[in-house]
Design an enzyme around this catalytic site. Structure first.
Site, PDB file in Angstrom:
ATOM      1  N   GLY A  66       7.106   1.492   8.323  1.00 41.72           N
ATOM      2  CA  GLY A  66       8.201   2.225   7.718  1.00 41.72           C
ATOM      3  C   GLY A  66       8.351   3.597   8.346  1.00 41.72           C
ATOM      4  O   GLY A  66       7.422   4.116   8.983  1.00 41.72           O
ATOM      5  N   GLY A 114       5.054  -1.813   7.477  1.00 39.37           N
ATOM      6  CA  GLY A 114       6.323  -2.452   7.163  1.00 39.37           C
ATOM      7  C   GLY A 114       6.721  -3.530   8.152  1.00 39.37           C
ATOM      8  O   GLY A 114       7.466  -4.452   7.811  1.00 39.37           O
ATOM      9  N   GLU A 137      -2.600   1.935   6.357  1.00 38.34           N
ATOM     10  CA  GLU A 137      -2.166   2.915   5.351  1.00 38.34           C
ATOM     11  C   GLU A 137      -3.249   3.874   4.894  1.00 38.34           C
ATOM     12  O   GLU A 137      -2.951   5.025   4.530  1.00 38.34           O
ATOM     13  CB  GLU A 137      -1.576   2.177   4.142  1.00 38.34           C
ATOM     14  CG  GLU A 137      -0.176   1.627   4.353  1.00 38.34           C
ATOM     15  CD  GLU A 137      -0.144   0.349   5.178  1.00 38.34           C
ATOM     16  OE1 GLU A 137       0.955  -0.107   5.527  1.00 38.34           O
ATOM     17  OE2 GLU A 137      -1.228  -0.210   5.476  1.00 38.34           O
ATOM     18  N   ASP A 145       0.956  -2.068   1.490  1.00 41.70           N
ATOM     19  CA  ASP A 145       2.026  -2.537   0.610  1.00 41.70           C
ATOM     20  C   ASP A 145       2.809  -3.622   1.333  1.00 41.70           C
ATOM     21  O   ASP A 145       2.248  -4.344   2.146  1.00 41.70           O
ATOM     22  CB  ASP A 145       2.900  -1.368   0.144  1.00 41.70           C
ATOM     23  CG  ASP A 145       3.697  -0.718   1.273  1.00 41.70           C
ATOM     24  OD1 ASP A 145       3.271  -0.803   2.439  1.00 41.70           O
ATOM     25  OD2 ASP A 145       4.755  -0.126   0.986  1.00 41.70           O
TER      26      ASP A 145
END
Length: 357
Positions: A66, A114, A137, A145
């Site tokens: 992301g 992502g 992360e 996530d």
């Protein structure tokens, strides 16, 4: 005039999605996630589109994750754009898993965070010898996530726990072993495959492009990985890893050094997320859990500090708060999983899937 961040084309019976931010290794933005979600829903109802291919522009990879610079700016300005972005992104991840047509993800080069979310939930996941994938992360004070805790909690033994906590960038052999991809192909023949997919179903043409699965280090490390990472606390994991390191296990020694640089809070929250995800029934429930944890992370100090250190100031010297595993308040960790009330993720992928079939 600048080009769109994501390109869409129908070539023959193949719908092609090309992430188009090569200078940012195709980092995913809210605009890109929205466009992908809308286009995939439309193509699912289009009889002219028989299968979908997702790839990245440039030579560096499918997607580096992301757009964390945008997330940092949103956090530091007190905005809510990240909350809306994640809601769309997680809906996209869920739709990909339940997509009614073959979804072919070309996972060449960097496929992180992502990028894993838009590829590893697909029906046909292809890696190359250039693939470097993972969920990094904890390096930025965050937690895996986009369904990452769903995938890694279901990897063989405790290999997924090791991958999630260390945030390592993994090669094709490890990605395949973890269950994040299905097949290895030669990147030099990728364009040949893509052209063939315009007229031939993936299951007919793909066998001619598949290379033998290489041996994974994880498979040979399984005994000590499973023992060391089976604990319910990060402190216990660190004790076992230190014992192994003292006995001459170089991989365990490297893991100790790596984990020592991560956010202590993120490590504890990641382990708790993985353990809970393993007991949840499906991706939908895990995404809802990740959304709860993610929104709480937006209010933490470690998440923006981790981004600052890695990509804003690039001093690579985050100041974590708290600074040690022992100082992490486990009540706050547990509170991260509590209901968000009316802010809960509105996700019903079964309804989405039913609508597009």
């Amino acid at each position: 005039m600048s080009e769109p961040e994501v390109l869409f084309a129908v070539r023959g019976t193949l719908g092609v999605i090309t992430l188009n931010r090569p200078r940012a290794v195709n980092a995913l933005t809210a605009t890109m996630a929205t466009a992908m979600l809308e286009t995939l829903l439309r193509w699912a109802n289009d009889p002219a589109v028989h299968q979908v291919l997702v790839r990245g522009s440039g030579e560096r990879g499918l997607c580096a994750g992301g757009d964390i610079v945008a997330i940092y700016r949103d956090i530091t300005s007190g905005g809510r754009a990240t909350e809306e972005f994640w809601s769309t992104e997680y809906s996209l991840n869920s739709l990909i898993q339940s997509y009614p047509k073959p979804y072919i993800a070309y996972m060449d080069g960097l496929v992180l965070g992502g990028g894993v979310g838009i590829s590893a939930h697909g029906s046909h996941r292809l890696v190359t010898t250039r693939t470097r994938s993972g969920m990094p992360e904890t390096t930025i004070g965050f937690v895996p996530d986009v369904g990452g805790t769903y995938l890694l909690s279901r990897s063989p033994g405790e290999c997924g726990t090791h991958a999630a906590l260390t945030g390592e960038h993994l090669g094709a052999a490890e990605v395949l072993y973890l269950g994040l991809a299905d097949h290895l192909i030669d990147f030099a023949r990728a364009e040949e495959l893509f052209v063939a997919l315009e007229t031939v179903p993936v299951d007919e043409i793909l066998p001619g492009f598949i290379l033998p699965v290489p041996a994974s280090n994880f498979e040979s490390w399984r005994v000590w990985l499973d023992d060391a990472y089976a604990h319910s606390s990060v402190e216990e994991i660190m004790v076992d890893l230190n014992v192994l390191a003292a006995a001459g296990n170089d991989e365990a020694r490297a893991a100790v050094a790596t984990l020592g640089k991560k956010s202590p809070s993120a490590l504890k929250l990641t382990l708790a997320s993985l353990r809970r995800a393993k007991n949840l029934t499906d991706l939908e429930e895990v995404l809802k859990q990740e959304y709860r944890v993610g929104l709480r992370a937006l209010d933490s100090s470690d998440f923006p500090e981790g981004i600052r250190a890695q990509v804003i100031d690039k001093d690579y010297a985050p100041i974590w708060n708290p600074a040690t595993l022992q100082a992490v308040d486990m009540e706050l960790v547990e509170a991260s999983f509590a209901s968000l009330g009316n802010r809960e993720l509105k996700l019903n992928p079964r309804a989405l899937s039913g609508a597009v079939e």
